[in-house]
Scaffold this motif. Structure first.
Motif, PDB file in Angstrom:
ATOM      1  N   MET A 172       2.770 -17.628   6.560  1.00 56.69           N
ATOM      2  CA  MET A 172       1.700 -16.757   5.693  1.00 56.69           C
ATOM      3  C   MET A 172       2.394 -15.141   5.860  1.00 56.69           C
ATOM      4  O   MET A 172       2.891 -14.944   6.610  1.00 56.69           O
ATOM      5  CB  MET A 172       0.693 -16.272   7.082  1.00 56.69           C
ATOM      6  N   TRP A 173       1.360 -14.681   4.063  1.00 56.96           N
ATOM      7  CA  TRP A 173       2.239 -13.214   3.623  1.00 56.96           C
ATOM      8  C   TRP A 173       0.813 -12.632   3.269  1.00 56.96           C
ATOM      9  O   TRP A 173       0.107 -12.871   2.545  1.00 56.96           O
ATOM     10  CB  TRP A 173       3.127 -14.048   1.978  1.00 56.96           C
ATOM     11  N   LEU A 174       1.227 -11.546   4.127  1.00 55.16           N
ATOM     12  CA  LEU A 174       0.493 -10.784   2.781  1.00 55.16           C
ATOM     13  C   LEU A 174       1.288  -9.561   1.910  1.00 55.16           C
ATOM     14  O   LEU A 174       2.108 -10.249   1.779  1.00 55.16           O
ATOM     15  CB  LEU A 174      -0.212  -9.576   3.792  1.00 55.16           C
ATOM     16  N   PHE A 175       0.319  -9.655   1.044  1.00 57.81           N
ATOM     17  CA  PHE A 175       0.612  -8.408  -0.516  1.00 57.81           C
ATOM     18  C   PHE A 175      -0.494  -7.632  -1.317  1.00 57.81           C
ATOM     19  O   PHE A 175      -2.163  -8.142  -0.363  1.00 57.81           O
ATOM     20  CB  PHE A 175       0.935  -9.929  -1.550  1.00 57.81           C
ATOM     21  N   TRP A 176      -0.336  -6.346  -0.843  1.00 60.69           N
ATOM     22  CA  TRP A 176      -0.818  -5.715  -1.955  1.00 60.69           C
ATOM     23  C   TRP A 176      -1.239  -6.253  -3.623  1.00 60.69           C
ATOM     24  O   TRP A 176      -0.388  -5.901  -4.672  1.00 60.69           O
ATOM     25  CB  TRP A 176      -0.297  -4.019  -1.432  1.00 60.69           C
ATOM     26  N   ASN A 177      -2.960  -5.980  -3.453  1.00 58.21           N
ATOM     27  CA  ASN A 177      -3.220  -6.358  -4.181  1.00 58.21           C
ATOM     28  C   ASN A 177      -4.476  -4.983  -5.330  1.00 58.21           C
ATOM     29  O   ASN A 177      -4.378  -3.966  -4.751  1.00 58.21           O
ATOM     30  CB  ASN A 177      -4.579  -7.624  -4.892  1.00 58.21           C
ATOM     31  N   GLN A 178      -4.400  -4.976  -6.517  1.00 60.94           N
ATOM     32  CA  GLN A 178      -5.505  -3.964  -6.978  1.00 60.94           C
ATOM     33  C   GLN A 178      -5.126  -2.507  -6.462  1.00 60.94           C
ATOM     34  O   GLN A 178      -5.149  -1.719  -5.549  1.00 60.94           O
ATOM     35  CB  GLN A 178      -6.560  -4.042  -6.453  1.00 60.94           C
ATOM     36  N   VAL A 179      -3.277  -2.722  -6.841  1.00 61.55           N
ATOM     37  CA  VAL A 179      -3.534  -1.169  -6.483  1.00 61.55           C
ATOM     38  C   VAL A 179      -2.750  -0.042  -7.584  1.00 61.55           C
ATOM     39  O   VAL A 179      -2.324  -0.171  -8.658  1.00 61.55           O
ATOM     40  CB  VAL A 179      -1.496  -1.158  -6.122  1.00 61.55           C
ATOM     41  N   ASP A 180      -3.874   0.914  -6.994  1.00 61.24           N
ATOM     42  CA  ASP A 180      -4.121   2.461  -8.119  1.00 61.24           C
ATOM     43  C   ASP A 180      -3.126   2.929  -7.743  1.00 61.24           C
ATOM     44  O   ASP A 180      -2.491   4.122  -6.532  1.00 61.24           O
ATOM     45  CB  ASP A 180      -5.469   3.056  -7.754  1.00 61.24           C
ATOM     46  N   GLY A 181      -2.152   3.586  -9.125  1.00 59.76           N
ATOM     47  CA  GLY A 181      -1.124   4.116  -9.056  1.00 59.76           C
ATOM     48  C   GLY A 181      -0.913   5.447  -7.937  1.00 59.76           C
ATOM     49  O   GLY A 181      -0.398   6.141  -8.122  1.00 59.76           O
ATOM     50  N   ARG A 182      -2.683   5.958  -8.946  1.00 60.36           N
ATOM     51  CA  ARG A 182      -2.412   7.710  -8.550  1.00 60.36           C
ATOM     52  C   ARG A 182      -2.794   7.219  -7.040  1.00 60.36           C
ATOM     53  O   ARG A 182      -3.004   8.698  -6.553  1.00 60.36           O
ATOM     54  CB  ARG A 182      -3.859   7.673  -8.961  1.00 60.36           C
ATOM     55  N   GLU A 183      -2.803   6.431  -6.102  1.00 56.82           N
ATOM     56  CA  GLU A 183      -3.321   7.068  -4.457  1.00 56.82           C
ATOM     57  C   GLU A 183      -2.237   7.289  -4.107  1.00 56.82           C
ATOM     58  O   GLU A 183      -0.515   6.621  -4.963  1.00 56.82           O
ATOM     59  CB  GLU A 183      -3.403   5.008  -4.229  1.00 56.82           C
TER      60      GLU A 183
END
Length: 255
Positions: A172-183
């Motif tokens: 089971m793997w988590l992954f970061w989605n919808q990452v805002d480059g300004r965050e």
């Protein structure tokens, strides 16, 4: 892929809506099937909306009515001489049986079956089906509620007993989605530390946010992104880092 290799069962699963599981299923299935030479099958178990089945019907209509997409589809067919991957509509509780039936009857054995399941674990058949997956990929966004929900479900799910029939070597793997480059990256670092403390796996690739994730290919556009009949344009895969995600995904599942 060698013919004696088993078909992998994979699901993009999350307990929070709107974080991209159905979109990721479509993007991955289309890139793998149409561009990378794998054979894919999709089970749309997300009752009652069955969004992937609906998307396939809209994709057919778009290709018939839009010259750009019609040319792309013809070019693709002549290049790979391969039918579109099948999308079957079913309930979560009958998904494993449906997959097994299709695989046993297929002349060309699929390398991967993607299961698009309902987002609530208490829906009949969801937990049993998830326990039978070889790999589960869970999208998370930098939102406290999303992360807390994903982490609590993941820990609880991994602690569930395996009552036979499930995959004993499941990953089971988590992954970061919808990452805002300004965050601020500090936010992600904080969450990453929590994930590490819980001894959970998280992918290195972070998928960048784009309005294209929320927009299907339609008759007004001269590019392809979210489509079940054509793979996303390479420049769009690169700008969202989906190209890197696909490479990491294939390393994880050993294809």
């Amino acid at each position: 892929m060698e013919s004696n290799k088993k078909t992998l069962k994979i699901s993009f699963s999350t307990q929070k809506g709107g974080v991209g599981k159905s979109t990721m299923t479509t993007l991955l299935a289309s890139v793998l099937h149409y561009r990378l030479g794998f054979n894919v099958m999709v089970l749309d178990c997300d009752f009652p909306q069955h969004s992937l089945t609906g998307m396939r019907e809209r994709d057919k209509k778009t290709i018939m009515e839009n010259d750009y997409h019609k040319r792309a589809a013809m070019k693709q067919f002549h290049a790979i001489n391969k039918k579109a991957y099948p999308i079957f509509k079913c309930r979560a509780e009958s998904a494993l049986e449906k997959a097994s039936e299709y695989i046993s009857e297929s002349v060309v054995k699929p390398d991967i079956v993607f299961f698009d399941l309902p987002g609530t674990a208490n829906t009949k058949g969801v937990l049993t089906t998830l326990k039978s997956m070889d790999f589960i990929f869970s999208p998370i966004t930098a939102d406290r509620l999303v992360v807390e929900s994903a982490l609590s479900f993941t820990k609880a799910f991994l602690g569930l007993p395996n009552h036979g029939g499930g995959s004993t070597e499941q990953e089971m793997w988590l992954f970061w989605n919808q990452v805002d480059g300004r965050e601020k990256t500090g936010l992600y670092d904080t969450y990453q530390n929590v994930i590490k403390e819980l001894n959970l796996s998280v992918m290195a690739t972070k998928i960048m946010d784009s309005k294209r994730f929320r927009k299907e290919t339609d008759g007004t556009e001269s590019y392809v992104f979210r489509s079940s009949l054509l793979p996303a344009d390479m420049q769009l895969l690169k700008s969202t880092k989906m190209d890197l995600f696909v490479s990491e995904f294939l390393r994880i599942i050993h294809l």
